[in-house]
Each structure stands twice: as C-alpha cells, then as structure tokens.
Design an enzyme around this catalytic site. Structure first.
Site, PDB file in Angstrom:
ATOM      1  N   ARG A 181       0.753  -1.290   0.026  1.00 15.85           N
ATOM      2  CA  ARG A 181      -0.070  -0.010   0.130  1.00 15.85           C
ATOM      3  C   ARG A 181       0.733   1.365  -0.070  1.00 15.85           C
ATOM      4  NH1 ARG A 181      -2.135  -3.237  -1.512  1.00 15.85           N
ATOM      5  NH2 ARG A 181      -4.172  -4.437  -0.409  1.00 15.85           N
ATOM      6  N   SER A 231     -11.119  -1.209   3.442  1.00 13.80           N
ATOM      7  CA  SER A 231     -10.183  -1.325   4.719  1.00 13.80           C
ATOM      8  C   SER A 231      -9.791  -0.109   5.288  1.00 13.80           C
ATOM      9  CB  SER A 231      -9.265  -2.496   4.279  1.00 13.80           C
ATOM     10  OG  SER A 231      -9.748  -3.610   3.770  1.00 13.80           O
ATOM     11  N   GLU A 301      -5.008   2.972   6.485  1.00 12.67           N
ATOM     12  CA  GLU A 301      -4.762   3.013   5.241  1.00 12.67           C
ATOM     13  C   GLU A 301      -5.534   4.145   4.592  1.00 12.67           C
ATOM     14  OE1 GLU A 301      -5.453  -1.013   3.433  1.00 12.67           O
ATOM     15  OE2 GLU A 301      -5.989  -0.230   1.284  1.00 12.67           O
TER      16      GLU A 301
HETATM   17  C1  LIG Z   1     -15.728  -0.912  -0.919  1.00 13.92           C
HETATM   18  C2  LIG Z   1     -14.204  -0.487  -0.886  1.00 13.92           C
HETATM   19  C3  LIG Z   1     -13.495  -1.693  -1.043  1.00 13.92           C
HETATM   20  C4  LIG Z   1     -12.198  -1.306  -1.549  1.00 13.92           C
HETATM   21  N1  LIG Z   1     -11.423  -2.526  -1.796  1.00 13.92           N
HETATM   22  C5  LIG Z   1     -10.003  -2.113  -1.938  1.00 13.92           C
HETATM   23  C6  LIG Z   1      -9.211  -3.324  -2.195  1.00 13.92           C
HETATM   24  O1  LIG Z   1      -9.483  -4.480  -2.343  1.00 13.92           O
HETATM   25  N2  LIG Z   1      -7.843  -3.015  -2.360  1.00 13.92           N
HETATM   26  C7  LIG Z   1      -7.341  -1.673  -2.092  1.00 13.92           C
HETATM   27  O2  LIG Z   1      -6.151  -1.698  -2.374  1.00 13.92           O
HETATM   28  N3  LIG Z   1      -7.965  -0.810  -1.942  1.00 13.92           N
HETATM   29  C8  LIG Z   1      -9.576  -1.153  -1.838  1.00 13.92           C
HETATM   30  N4  LIG Z   1     -10.057   0.058  -1.723  1.00 13.92           N
HETATM   31  C9  LIG Z   1      -9.671   1.601  -1.170  1.00 13.92           C
HETATM   32  C10 LIG Z   1      -9.660   2.540  -2.658  1.00 13.92           C
HETATM   33  O3  LIG Z   1     -10.390   1.907  -3.753  1.00 13.92           O
HETATM   34  C11 LIG Z   1      -8.068   2.347  -3.185  1.00 13.92           C
HETATM   35  O4  LIG Z   1      -6.950   2.642  -2.241  1.00 13.92           O
HETATM   36  C12 LIG Z   1      -7.990   3.075  -4.429  1.00 13.92           C
HETATM   37  O5  LIG Z   1      -6.803   2.698  -4.993  1.00 13.92           O
HETATM   38  C13 LIG Z   1      -7.996   4.383  -4.305  1.00 13.92           C
HETATM   39  O6  LIG Z   1      -8.097   5.176  -5.398  1.00 13.92           O
HETATM   40  P1  LIG Z   1      -9.176   6.543  -5.795  1.00 13.92           P
HETATM   41  O7  LIG Z   1      -8.940   6.969  -7.250  1.00 13.92           O
HETATM   42  O8  LIG Z   1     -10.167   6.536  -5.012  1.00 13.92           O
HETATM   43  O9  LIG Z   1      -7.855   7.448  -5.006  1.00 13.92           O
HETATM   44  P2  LIG Z   1      -8.597   8.763  -3.924  1.00 13.92           P
HETATM   45  O10 LIG Z   1      -9.013   8.111  -2.556  1.00 13.92           O
HETATM   46  O11 LIG Z   1      -9.181   9.857  -4.636  1.00 13.92           O
HETATM   47  O12 LIG Z   1      -7.117   9.280  -3.371  1.00 13.92           O
HETATM   48  C14 LIG Z   1      -6.104   8.483  -2.556  1.00 13.92           C
HETATM   49  C15 LIG Z   1      -4.908   8.836  -2.523  1.00 13.92           C
HETATM   50  O13 LIG Z   1      -4.033   9.084  -3.847  1.00 13.92           O
HETATM   51  C16 LIG Z   1      -3.952  10.309  -4.192  1.00 13.92           C
HETATM   52  N5  LIG Z   1      -4.197  10.632  -5.805  1.00 13.92           N
HETATM   53  C17 LIG Z   1      -5.102  10.118  -6.326  1.00 13.92           C
HETATM   54  N6  LIG Z   1      -5.144  10.327  -7.687  1.00 13.92           N
HETATM   55  C18 LIG Z   1      -3.687  10.997  -7.889  1.00 13.92           C
HETATM   56  C19 LIG Z   1      -3.013  11.409  -8.873  1.00 13.92           C
HETATM   57  N7  LIG Z   1      -3.411  11.349 -10.155  1.00 13.92           N
HETATM   58  N8  LIG Z   1      -1.739  11.931  -8.717  1.00 13.92           N
HETATM   59  C20 LIG Z   1      -1.069  11.989  -7.531  1.00 13.92           C
HETATM   60  N9  LIG Z   1      -1.956  11.669  -6.514  1.00 13.92           N
HETATM   61  C21 LIG Z   1      -3.034  10.987  -6.547  1.00 13.92           C
HETATM   62  C22 LIG Z   1      -4.714  11.378  -3.353  1.00 13.92           C
HETATM   63  O14 LIG Z   1      -4.001  12.598  -3.307  1.00 13.92           O
HETATM   64  C23 LIG Z   1      -4.864  10.729  -2.121  1.00 13.92           C
HETATM   65  O15 LIG Z   1      -3.958  10.747  -1.356  1.00 13.92           O
HETATM   66  C24 LIG Z   1     -11.538  -0.177  -1.356  1.00 13.92           C
HETATM   67  C25 LIG Z   1     -12.278   0.858  -1.205  1.00 13.92           C
HETATM   68  C26 LIG Z   1     -13.997   0.710  -1.124  1.00 13.92           C
HETATM   69  C27 LIG Z   1     -14.602   1.808  -0.868  1.00 13.92           C
END
Ligand SMILES: Cc1cc2nc3c(=O)[nH]c(=O)nc-3n(C[C@H](O)[C@H](O)[C@H](O)COP(=O)(O)OP(=O)(O)OC[C@H]3O[C@@H](n4cnc5c(N)ncnc54)[C@H](O)[C@@H]3O)c2cc1C
Length: 308
Positions: A181, A231, A301
């Site tokens: 992560r 998580s 996380e």
């Molecule tokens: C129901 C559910 C299930 C999930 N299951 C998993 C799983 O199985 N495995 C897992 O790893 N995660 C899981 N997650 C967590 C999440 O989906 C992941 O961490 C995902 O990768 C976050 O992506 P996001 O686009 O939503 O990022 P955001 O939440 O929008 O941002 C996360 C971080 O990334 C940074 N960021 C985003 N885009 C950029 C960019 N272009 N450049 C620089 N920084 C950036 C943001 O500033 C922030 O700090 C889950 C979440 C939910 C709600």
C-alpha cells in the site's frame, strides 16, 4: 467570482470548475465538507496549466481520483481540489494497455478482460481510479498494481530560483518504490497522469469467470451497498485486522452514524449521516482497544484530508 476563480475558469473552461463543492459528493464514504474550488481537467496540458497557476500563486491544492480511500474533514478543504475523473482514456498496443489517471479500475479490468488480456482481474472490485491505485499500490486477492505496471507518466514540480516549473517524466516500475500500500507518489509531490500495464494474453471466458468469482467473494464478505472507504487499517504483519477487531467485541461498534461493519470488521461504514468526526472517533476507539488488548497499533490505510 474572485480573481483566482476567474483565472482558473479561463484555464479549465465552463463545466470544469465548481465553487464550494461538497466533497461528500466525491467520496465513497459520502462524507466531507466543501472544497473552496473543485476542478476537473480534461487533459494533461490543462492539468499542467492548472499546476503552473496554483504553484505560481502558492495556492494549496490536492489531486484526487475517485475518493474511495479518503476521509475528508467536515469543514472541508481550503484551496483547490483537482479531480482526475475526466481524464479517462484507455488505449491498447498488443498486450500493453495505457490508462489515464482518472480511468475507473473496474472498467479497466473489464475492458482488458474483453480483449482477452489477463492480469487486471484482481482490480475488478476496487472502486478507485488508476492514479489512486498507483498512489496506493492497490491490491486484492494476491494481485497488486506493482505486479502489472510497466511505466507511468508523471508530472514533477521543479523549483528553480523560487519559480516552480513542471516536467513530464516517465517512471519505470522499479522507480515507483512500491511496497505494501505504498508508492513513491506518497513521498513526493508527483502527479500521476497515466500508466502502461503489461498483461498476458489469455482465454477471455476464463478471465471473465475469474472476475465473476472475485466479485461474488467480495460481495459475500464485504459490506457492499453501504458507503465506506474499504479497509480502514493496514494489515499488521502476522495478523488479520478484521479478526483482531472482531475478537475485541467491536463488531457493530458505533459512534453517531459511523460503525464497524457487521459483515467485515476491517471496514467502517456510514449508516446514514455519519460525519468525519464520527468516523475518526470510531477509528481511535478501535486503535486504543487493540493497543490495550494486543499491543498492536493499527496504522490507517485511509487518508485524512481537509481542515480540522
Ligand atoms: C468498498 C471498497 C473496497 C475497497 N477495496 C480495496 C481493495 O480490495 N484493495 C485496495 O487496495 N483498496 C481498496 N479500497 C480502497 C481504494 O479503492 C483504493 O485505495 C484506491 O486505489 C483509491 O483510488 P482513488 O482513485 O479512489 O483515490 P483517492 O481516494 O481519490 O485518493 C487516494 C490518494 O491518492 C492520491 N491521488 C489520487 N490520484 C492521484 C494522482 N493522479 N496523482 C497523485 N496523487 C493522486 C490522493 O491525493 C490521495 O492521497 C476499497 C475501497 C472501497 C470503498
């Protein structure tokens, strides 16, 4: 409109800038107060111009993807939030797929499956964007972004005599400093623009079957249908977070409308009108209880952003 809002509107155009936008509309937790300015660039050059402007004017800013790993404070975000969701192209060259930062991971997984390319099955149920997934080195069911990523295009700020300039730079896999992560994007002010993933040709029906299986497993074990950020805690080595929390009797533990999920204790869910304050209070209670009982300090996380 103030001068900054007007200047930014000139850069991104009508339809790509919102003022006082509620972040609860842009997070999967459905929590978060207003962002002063919310921008949705449609391409790299536009994004670059926005960065040039916010840097020159020393304006606080933050890039987000799908908001699926965020807890945004109830007071919201002072400054500029740049959402990548309108940057969402996917292109193919043989077994390589290039996806923009804002591409939905689930869509990418299905798109690669349709092409008979294997490797992204693990990502099918992760509700994030490609940029967020690279930032977090997202993973599930033995798969992880680091296993399939070949290269990313990044925007890097360069300070030169007080003036900030930006460079477009390619990072290969080893330059991402991937671990559980974690990626280098968390340590530097790099902006992710796109990534190329190297996949393996395979049987379309087998790939789709795998995605179906993983979806069923997810739905049976996780609280789908209730807003959350997945998580909440990182997995401490040698333990299963959900089990530790359950063994402490915290299943369903609730403050306001935020509760430890009945279905998966590693998730905190929003039962209706939870605030970021409620969620944080639940997190702190869980951390304290596990520290007292097992001497384990859970690291989060999810990422906390916004004004306190
Ligand atoms: C129901 C559910 C299930 C999930 N299951 C998993 C799983 O199985 N495995 C897992 O790893 N995660 C899981 N997650 C967590 C999440 O989906 C992941 O961490 C995902 O990768 C976050 O992506 P996001 O686009 O939503 O990022 P955001 O939440 O929008 O941002 C996360 C971080 O990334 C940074 N960021 C985003 N885009 C950029 C960019 N272009 N450049 C620089 N920084 C950036 C943001 O500033 C922030 O700090 C889950 C979440 C939910 C709600």
């Amino acid at each position: 409109m103030n001068a900054i809002e007007k200047d930014l509107l000139n850069i991104v155009g009508i339809g790509n800038l919102l003022i006082n936008e509620q972040m609860s509309c842009h997070t999967t937790f459905k929590i978060g107060g207003p962002a002063d300015i919310f921008i949705t660039p449609t391409g790299y050059r536009m994004l670059g111009k926005v960065f040039q402007y916010v840097s020159e004017h020393h304006l606080p800013h933050l890039v987000i993807g799908k908001g699926s790993n965020l807890i945004v404070s109830d007071k919201g975000i002072r400054g500029i939030v740049i959402s990548t969701y309108r940057m969402n192209r996917i292109s193919y060259q043989g077994n390589l797929v290039k996806a923009d930062s804002g591409v939905d991971l689930g869509k990418l997984s299905l798109s690669t499956a349709k092409r008979g390319l294997s490797g992204m099955e693990f990502a099918s149920g992760i509700p994030g964007s490609v940029g967020g997934a690279v930032f977090m080195n997202a993973g599930a069911y033995e798969g992880e972004i680091s296993q399939v990523l070949k290269q990313s295009l990044i925007l890097i700020p360069d300070s030169d005599g007080g003036k900030t300039k930006f460079r477009f730079v390619h990072l290969n896999n080893s330059e991402h400093d991937f671990s559980y992560r974690h990626s280098i994007l968390q340590d530097k002010s790099y902006i992710h623009l796109n990534s190329v993933f190297e996949l393996t040709p395979g049987s379309k029906s087998k790939i789709e079957q795998k995605i179906d299986e993983l979806t069923k497993t997810r739905h049976s074990k996780q609280p789908w249908g209730l807003p959350s950020a997945g998580s909440v805690f990182k997995r401490p080595e040698g333990y299963y977070t959900g089990k530790l929390i359950q063994d402490c009797g915290l299943k369903g533990f609730r403050i306001g409308d935020a509760a430890v999920s009945e279905k998966h204790c590693g998730f905190i869910v929003n039962l209706g009108k939870a605030t970021a304050g409620d969620v944080k209070a639940v997190i702190i209670h869980v951390q304290k209880t596990l520290l007292d009982r097992y001497g384990v300090l859970l690291q989060t996380e999810v990422r906390f952003i916004g004004e306190e």
